[in-house]
Each structure stands twice: as structure tokens, then as C-alpha cells.
Design an enzyme around this catalytic site. Structure first.
Site, short mmCIF file in Angstrom:
data_model
loop_
_atom_site.label_atom_id
_atom_site.label_comp_id
_atom_site.label_asym_id
_atom_site.label_seq_id
_atom_site.Cartn_x
_atom_site.Cartn_y
_atom_site.Cartn_z
N SER A 27 13.26 -6.12 -68.09
CA SER A 27 14.53 -6.71 -68.51
C SER A 27 15.03 -7.71 -67.48
O SER A 27 15.68 -8.71 -67.82
CB SER A 27 15.60 -5.63 -68.70
N ASP A 55 21.80 -9.25 -76.26
CA ASP A 55 21.75 -8.04 -75.44
C ASP A 55 22.86 -7.07 -75.84
O ASP A 55 23.53 -7.26 -76.86
CB ASP A 55 21.84 -8.41 -73.96
N HIS A 69 24.19 -3.83 -69.26
CA HIS A 69 22.85 -4.41 -69.22
C HIS A 69 22.88 -5.91 -69.51
O HIS A 69 22.27 -6.72 -68.79
CB HIS A 69 21.98 -3.68 -70.24
#
Length: 926
Positions: free
Chosen positions: A622, A367, A419
Site C-alpha cells: 500500500s 481508498d 489508510h
């Protein structure tokens, strides 16, 4: 094939000679005058006038600057001179990279004027979700494929969609595919650009028409391309002149499959900056878009030289969350963690307490980066690695995975998301005094960074937040690292200290990447299970398009659900979706706790110039994917030998999921919603304890076939292992326009993909209904509604604007058994109508008439890529007719496609004329 006809003018004449005689006589006749002989009357040659009215049901329009010297020519080579066309048109065109010539002989308008025509521009209003299809005319070779171009032909055309200011939006530029396709992203006025990357060819350009079923279009969003970077798709020795950073020894650099290479873009700047004569510029003065377009041009040139695809652009994957995090720091609670209740987390924890578990699974999260000090993650990390190249972060592939952020970034909504931290905490967040917990907190984290979260790039260019959305790191090698496999094109990185059980990929793009696909297959073979987000394109033009890597084989594709248990509005839909997990919907507050119904996870907040650990609520696939990754880790803790194939078989058998919105499999939710208790039972080998109702389902539930495509697919699948099968699949429509045929993957239970086809012959309305009935072995029936639609939101299908057409009358010579031309070649400049009148045609038998364009200007008519009509019978071109008086006949012309369909009623015309001799048709233009 080309059809050739002799350009001989047959002149019929009859000659008569007069007879007579006489002589001297000894004595004249005494009484009467002699009778004078008379000349015989010559036979009268009867002739007729034949009028041919040209018809077509295709909305054809001609490229304004083709190679037919008999056609009016208007330049459309620049954005400023783009040719205006109507939505729904079928454009017939010609482009060439070189001056047209046959051997030493120049031909056509361009050849005789010493010109090329490398680009055609068209201007058109389009709707989001419509498709643009470019079909390259069948090359003059022994290539047996209708789907691919023979590299030996040297022909390659590309398709590009641009805004009205000539800025590239989407590109389709396959080296070997005969069909380039683009989906229009949103309503608006656009430029369409057809480019001759190599060679010359006629083409058909179908503009408009909805892609209403699951789309397989492969396209590249230009602004997502990594400038100056290409990925090697197969082992190849590439010329050093095309690359940077090559060794000095030898002419070529050997590149291994999957490695990245830097391209020398300088030779390609002048041809890609502008179509209006821009001078060659240095890289420093170019925009990012200029470099991205030059990257495509460089890759294309190398692939054409190799004769196959050896390089492909690297399209930056993107994070798959739909909106920026909420700007508040919610308190974790049972309400805010509704997602855990949704997957029956507490029941699963109770079951786990009674099990003896000896394996500690590892989840590799690939990620953007991680706030490694966050208390939800800090004690879970067992390995971390940076897979972002040194040119971005200055430190290369070192042993850290810290998120690269700038506290003063002007785009905090995009660049301060954290994220990777959020995603990892959903899968395995530690139970602590913060109060939030992950799906399987006992798992360990392999933190692999592939992001660069600064809007100002390493070269000083302001990306306006774009850098923070993309993931420039080496994802394929991060996958290999997680599986303890050798890396490709990277040296100095040690083998991972542990091997991951599961890899989570909350990232992706609509453009496939062969290197990432190969790495996933390698990791699967090494025993690692790969989980990926299905995509957030729902409700957009690409909502039914495949999202990668989730759509690859050996990847568990995870769709998103909301608190109400339905599909999240943004979740992508396609046939490869496997399972659904909570992803949230921040627009709603179904449980009325005053907090948006997104997914809570670890993050950081900017306070007094520093980032402080926090939790935030975000939505997206996600967030859905790590729920499944955590569940797979839980299953591997119970059964460390669990494989991808076994997990997929469990999905198909129905033992891992509960029903989502609809019973059975569907494109929206896959095989259903994940259930942790059922997954624990299955991992223990007790899947039989999970009640499963064997079901057969069909998708899509409602099918719309567009008049322009005339085809759709019906996907019939089975969940469960009971002896349930399909008996029959029957189409129903009135009139009978609908037919159904099984594809090659339909199995013994008659489960699989079925092809639906619409015959639009004689259908003049805008809307027709039908259905498909699927009869099952238990006497139950499934019914799928099918509609045939001329989209009412589209403008009416434009009338044909006929290009310049040529008419030829032929008669068979009985001696040679060949057709020979009778009279002159006639020309009609087209427009709203077209017709021909052949005068003074002698009465007789075995005539035929041919009508055709000659867009490539080679004087051969009815070639592949042309419009062609034959009278009296196109399907049997050697059938003839008798002339015994004046007649008028209608002749329908069809597009000579590769096999269609393209446009509303394309004939597979080339096959119809395959038995006509090549020497039969060459015309003389008068």
C-alpha cells in the site's frame, strides 16, 4: 463418450448324432456274429482360467455414497458424517442434484431408492500452500473443450474448504469451468465439500500437492464476500424473483454491465445454513457467514438459469498494509524518510528546478477515506467524492471523502488507521513545517472514498474490526469518475471537475472482479495511468498467487522493497509484478536511528477523545504503490500525453529502473527499483541517456515440480533493446524425465513462456534433479535448476483403496465384427487389492478384458470419470489376445479424465477409447 458392450452370454456346445442300421434277411448268417457299430467320440472343448490382477499407481479412494448399487454405501452428506481420507488421495466420486433417471427409467442405487446425493464431505489433514483440485467428468455432449463445461449439459459442481465446525473458509464455484481449485491457507484439519449445484456428474478430487510455481487459482474467501450483493458481468434480464429493489413492471429487470444488484436471499437460507437439517430462518437470525453462503447460492442459481456467468459475487477489496501503524509519532527527518533517498528524490528535485513545467497533474487516490483537514493534504485536494452506498454511511454518493471513524471504537488498531490519508501523503504530501513531503508535492489530489471504518456495521452487527479492513465502496465507478467517464448503475453524480492523470489503488484481493477490470481498461483508453499495490501475501500460502487489480492488464503492479534494498518479506510474487518501490519493514532498523524502517506518512492520533493530525510509520505494498503514482504524476507534468502503453514499454526497455536484488526481470521485483532521475529523463524523451544493459532473464530462478502436478512454467524475458536473443532452450536430466516446449507467446527472439513437463514413469524415488540451459545469441548461458520432488513434508502417498470394480471378458464375433461378452460380469468389492478370475474360458482368439468402476450406476463401464483398464493394450483397445492355457495378467487401470493431469499419473484415457463403439459395452450386474 460411453462405451457399451452387449450383455450376451455366448454358450458354445457341440452336438453329435449316432448312426446305425440293419434289416431282416431271408436267411441268418451261418458262421459269425455281426460287428456292432460304435458311437463317435465327441471333440473335447479345451478351456482355461484367466486371472487378472488390477494395478494402479494412483492413490485412488472411492466416494462412500456413489450411485453404484453393487457397492457398499455409507453416507457422507454432512459434516458430522464426513468421510476421512488421506492427504494425497485421488477421490473418485459422484453427486447429483436430482434423482438419477434415464427418461422414465430410474437407475443406480440412488435412483432405485428415490434419493439424491447433493453433497459429499471429506475430512483430511492438509498443509498450507497445498492445492485441492476438483475435475468434473467430461459431460455426454458435443462439447469440444476439456477446460469448460457446456452450459447446455446442466452440470455444475462446486468445491468448498471448511473448518471442522463446518464454517466456510474458501469457495471455488465457477459456473462454466471444468476444474475448480483451492489453495489451502494454512496447516490444519479441514472439511472438503463437493456440491452438485446443478445436474449430476462423476468427479475426480485430487487432495494435496504443492502449488510451487506462480499460481493461477481463482478462489473466493467466503468471509470477504459482500452479503446479498452481486455484480453484473454482462447485460442480462434477470428474473425479478431473484432480486430485491426491482420495479413492479414486467417479469424481468434489465441490468447493465458493471452495476450492483441486491439479491433476495430468503429462498437460499435453508440450503446453506447447515447441512444437518436446519429449518428455514429469517435474515435477522442469521450470521454474516450464513448470508455470505446464501449469496453464493443465489448467484449460482441465476447463472445456471442463464446458462452462463451473468452475475458474480462482490468480494470486498482490502487495504494492503501488513500491520497497524506504530503507536508513536516519529519526527520526520532524512532518516525517517529513507524512502525518498532510496528513489533519489533530491537529485530529481534538482533536475526539476531546471525544467519549465506547465501541467499540474492530478492523482486520484481511491481508498478508505481521508482526514481532509490534514496540513499535508488540505491544500492539495481539488475534488472529493464518497463512493460508499447510503446503506453504510447514510448519505450516499455525496461530494465528501472524510474517513468514517468512531473515536470509541473497540478495535482502534484496525479502525483508526487513516489508510487513505497515509497513502495520499506519500504520493503528494505538501512540503510544510511538519517536515514530511511526498514524491511529487506539486500534484493535486482527487480524494475518492470507498471505505467504512467502523467495526459496528450500519445494521448494528459487530464485525470485530472486519469492516475496517474491507472497502465496501464502488471502486469501479470511482475509477470511472476519476477518468471523467459515465458511471454505471449510479445516478445523480456529476462528472468530475478535473480528470486524473494517474489513479492509485492501494487495495485488492486474490479474487478477480470483471467490473473493476473493465473500468481500468476504460480509464486506460481515456488516457489515465493506473497504479496498484502488488499484494502482501509473501510468505503465506497465497504468496505466489495473483493479486487484483494489480495483476490486470493496463495496471502498473508495484512490489515492495526494504531499506536494505531487498524485497520486503511480505511482498507478493507473480509474473505480472512490474516495478519495485519502498514499502518498508517495521521489524528492522537498518539505519539504527531508533525508529522502525517503515514508511512515514500523514495520519491522526487519538488525544483526549479527538483525532489530532500526526504522522505515523506503516509498511506494505500500500505504501509502495503511491511512490510510483507520484513518480508517474511527475512524468505526466513533464509530458501530459504519456500513456500506459508508453510507460510499460519504458519499463521493458529498462530506462525507468535500476537493478533490484537480481539483474533483469523477476517475479519479486519486476523490472527493477524505481529511479526518479531516470523517470524524468524518460519523460523528456531522453531515455537514451539512461544507461541500460540489455539482459535476458529466466523466472523462477529455481523450479520445483511436484510429482502430483508434473508441470511448471519458465518465463524468459528481455530488458533493453539491443539485438540479444535466445538461441536454444535445452532440458537436462538423468534419467531423462524433463522436457521443455515453447508456448504460443514465444516471440521471434525466442523470449516468452516455456512449458516444463516431467515424465514420472518408472521413477520411484522422492527427489530428482535437472536443469534447463538457455543459450543466448552472445554465447552466454543461463541455467535454471529444476527439481522433481515428492514433498517430504507430506505423508507418504497413500496406497490405493480400490473401489468396487467390474470385470468383463469379451471375444470378437467374426460375423458381426463386434465384441460380445463371454460369461458373467465379475465384481470385486475392492479394498487393498482387486483381482478377477474368468473360469472355463474356451481356447480361442480375439479376446480382450475390460476392468472398470461404475460410480454413476448406469451400467456403462469405462465412461468419463471412471477408472478403466483394458488388456492386452489400453492405448489400442481393439487389439486382442489368444487363449490357449491358464494365464495371470496384470491390468493397470487409469482415471478417465478430461485431459489431466490430476493425480500423479492420470492418462488421457477418454481419447484412447474414442474409436470403440458406444454399443460395445453395457454390463449386467449379477
Amino acid at each position: 463418450m460411453r462405451l457399451k458392450v452387449s450383455a450376451l452370454l455366448c454358450v458354445f456346445s457341440l452336438l453329435a448324432s449316432c448312426g446305425g442300421g440293419g434289416g431282416s434277411a431271408p436267411t441268418p448268417a451261418p458262421t459269425t456274429d455281426p460287428v456292432q457299430p460304435t458311437d463317435p467320440t465327441p471333440p473335447v472343448t479345451q478351456t482355461a482360467s484367466l486371472t487378472s490382477v488390477v494395478e494402479t499407481n494412483l492413490p485412488i479412494v472411492a466416494d462412500a455414497d456413489n450411485n453404484d448399487e453393487g457397492s457398499p454405501q455409507t453416507n457422507n452428506n454432512t459434516a458430522a458424517s464426513a468421510q476421512s481420507i488421506n492427504n494425497g488421495s485421488l477421490v473418485l466420486g459422484y453427486v447429483t442434484k436430482t434423482i438419477p433417471q434415464d427418461g422414465a427409467d430410474l437407475f443406480g442405487y440412488l435412483g432405485n431408492n428415490g434419493q439424491t446425493d447433493e453433497v459429499d464431505y471429506f475430512r483430511v489433514n492438509l498443509l498450507g500452500g497445498e492445492t485441492i483440485q476438483l475435475e468434473i467428468a467430461l459431460e455426454e455432449s458435443d462439447n469440444p473443450s476439456n477446460d469448460t463445461i457446456d452450459p447446455a449439459s446442466g452440470i455444475d459442481l462446486d468445491l468448498e474448504l471448511l473448518d471442522v465446525n463446518d464454517n466456510s473458509i474458501v469457495v471455488s464455484d465457477s459456473t462454466t469451468s471444468a476444474l475448480e481449485e483451492i489453495i489451502v491457507p494454512e496447516d490444519g484439519e479441514y472439511l472438503i465439500k463437493v456440491v452438485a449445484a446443478s445436474g449430476s456428474s462423476m468427479y475426480g478430487l485430487a487432495v494435496g500437492g504443492k502449488e510451487l510455481s506462480s499460481a493461477s487459482v481463482t478462489q473466493i474467501t467466503t468471509r470477504h464476500i459482500a452479503p446479498g450483493i452481486a455484480v453484473v458481468t454482462e447485460q442480462e434480464r434477470v428474473g425479478k424473483s431473484s432480486l430485491r429493489s426491482t420495479s413492479r413492471e414486467g417479469t424481468y429487470k434489465s441490468l447493465a454491465f458493471g452495476s450492483r444488484t441486491h439479491l433476495d436471499l430468503e429462498p437460499y437460507f435453508a440450503s446453506t445454513i447447515s447441512t444437518q437439517g436446519a429449518s428455514r430462518q429469517s435474515a435477522k437470525s442469521l450470521t454474516r457467514l450464513d448470508r455470505q453462503r446464501a449469496t453464493l447460492a443465489a448467484i449460482k442459481a441465476i447463472n445456471m438459469e442463464a446458462g452462463r456467468t451473468v452475475l458474480e459475487p462482490y468480494v470486498f477489496p482490502r487495504k494492503v498494509q501488513l500491520a497497524s501503524p506504530s503507536l508513536y509519532d516519529p519526527v520526520p527527518s532524512e532518516n525517517t524518510q529513507w524512502n525518498l533517498s532510496d528513489i533519489e528524490w533530491q537529485s530529481a528535485r534538482t533536475t526539476l528546478e531546471g525544467l519549465t513545467i506547465t501541467h499540474t497533474p492530478v492523482i486520484a487516490v481511491i481508498d478508505s477515506g481521508f482526514l481532509t483537514s490534514h496540513p499535508d493534504l488540505a491544500d492539495r485536494i481539488v475534488d472529493q467524492r464518497d463512493f460508499v452506498a447510503e446503506e453504510y454511511d447514510g448519505d450516499g454518493f455525496d461530494a465528501e471523502a472524510e474517513e468514517i471513524v468512531d473515536v470509541n471504537d473497540e478495535y482502534p488498531d484496525a479502525c483508526h488507521e487513516f489508510h487513505g490519508t497515509h497513502v495520499a501523503s506519500i504520493a503528494l504530501g505538501e512540503v510544510n513545517d511538519i517536515g514530511m513531503m511526498g514524491v511529487y508535492p506539486e500534484a493535486k489530489l482527487m480524494a475518492l472514498k470507498v471505505g467504512y471504518s467502523k467495526s459496528i456495521g450500519p445494521d448494528g452487527t459487530d464485525s470485530e474490526g472486519e469492516n475496517c479492513e474491507i472497502l465496501p465502496g464502488d471502486i469501479a465507478n470511482a475509477i470511472r469518475y476519476a477518468a471523467q467517464l459515465p458511471l454505471v448503475g449510479i445516478s445523480g453524480v456529476p462528472t468530475a471537475s478535473v480528470k486524473a492523470d494517474v489513479i492509485n489503488l492501494s487495495l485488492g484481493t486474490n479474487s478477480p472482479n470483471s467490473n473493476i477490470r473493465a473500468a481500468i481498461n476504460e480509464a486506460t483508453a481515456a488516457g489515465v495511468i493506473v497504479v496498484a499495490a502488488a499484494g502482501n501475501e509473501g510468505g503465506t500460502a497465497l504468496g505466489k498467487s495473483r493479486f487484483y487489480p494489480a495483476a490486470y492488464d493496463n495496471t502498473i503492479s508495484v512490489a515492495s522493497s526494504n531499506l536494505a534494498g531487498g524485497q520486503s518479506f511480505y511482498s507478493s510474487e507473480y509474473a505480472e509484478v512490474d516495478i519495485t518501490a519502498p514499502g518498508g519493514d517495521i521489524r528492522a532498523d537498518v539505519n539504527r536511528d531508533g525508529i522502525a524502517d517503515g514508511i512515514i506518512g500523514a495520519s491522526a492520533s487519538l488525544e483526549d477523545g479527538n483525532f489530532e493530525t500526526s504522522v505515523k510509520i506503516i509498511q506494505g505494498t500500500s505504501m509502495a504503490a503511491p511512490h510510483v503514482a507520484g513518480a508517474v504524476a511527475m512524468m505526466r507534468a513533464i509530458d501530459p500525453t504519456l500513456t500506459t502503453a508508453e510507460f510499460e514499454e519504458m519499463l521493458r526497455s529498462g530506462v525507468l529502473t535500476t537493478e533490484a536484488e537480481d539483474a533483469g526481470f523477476d517475479f519479486q521485483t519486476g523490472y527493477g527499483s524505481m529511479s526518479l532521475p531516470r523517470m524524468i529523463n524518460a519523460a523528456q524523451g531522453n531515455g537514451s541517456l539512461n544507461p541500460v544493459t540489455t539482459l535476458i532473464s529466466a523466472n523462477p530462478k529455481d523450479i520445483t515440480i511436484d510429482f502430483s502436478s508434473r508441470t511448471a512454467k519458465l518465463d524468459i524475458r528481455k530488458i533493453g533493446n539491443d539485438a540479444l536473443a535466445v538461441s536454444t532452450v535445452t532440458p537436462n536430466s538423468n534419467p531423462e524425465w524433463l522436457s521443455v516446449s515453447p508456448s504460443s507467446d514465444v516471440d521471434a527472439d525466442k523470449v516468452g513462456i516455456y512449458n516444463l513437463n516431467a515424465d514420472t514413469t518408472g521413477l520411484t524415488g522422492n527427489y530428482y534433479t535437472g536443469s534447463v540451459q538457455i543459450s543466448l545469441s552472445d554465447a552466454q548461458n543461463l541455467n535454471v535448476s529444476v527439481a522433481l520432488l515428492r514433498d517430504p513434508t507430506l505423508p507418504a502417498s497413500p496406497a490405493a483403496i480400490f473401489p468396487t470394480l467390474y470385470g468383463v471378458l469379451q471375444q470378437k464375433n467374426e460375423t458381426t465384427d463386434r465384441f460380445e461378452q463371454v460369461g458373467d460380469t465379475l465384481r470385486d468389492l475392492g479394498g487393498n487389492s482387486a483381482s478377477f478370475t474368468f473360469e472355463d474360458v474356451p481356447h480361442g482368439e480375439e479376446y480382450r478384458i475390460l476392468i472398470s468402476t461404475d460410480l454413476d450406476g448406469d451400467s456403462f463401464i469405462c465412461s468419463n470419470g471412471e477408472m478403466c483398464g483394458v488388456f492386452p493394450d489400453f492405448d489400442r483397445p481393439n487389439v486382442t489376445f489368444e487363449v490357449d492355457g491358464n494365464t495371470t495378467q496384470n491390468i493397470e487401470i487409469s482415471y478417465m479424465g478430461r485431459g489431466g493431469p490430476i493425480g500423479s499419473s492420470t492418462a488421457i484415457a477418454a481419447a484412447m477409447l474414442s474409436d470403440v463403439s458406444k454399443e460395445d459395452l453395457e454390463i449386467k450386474k449379477n
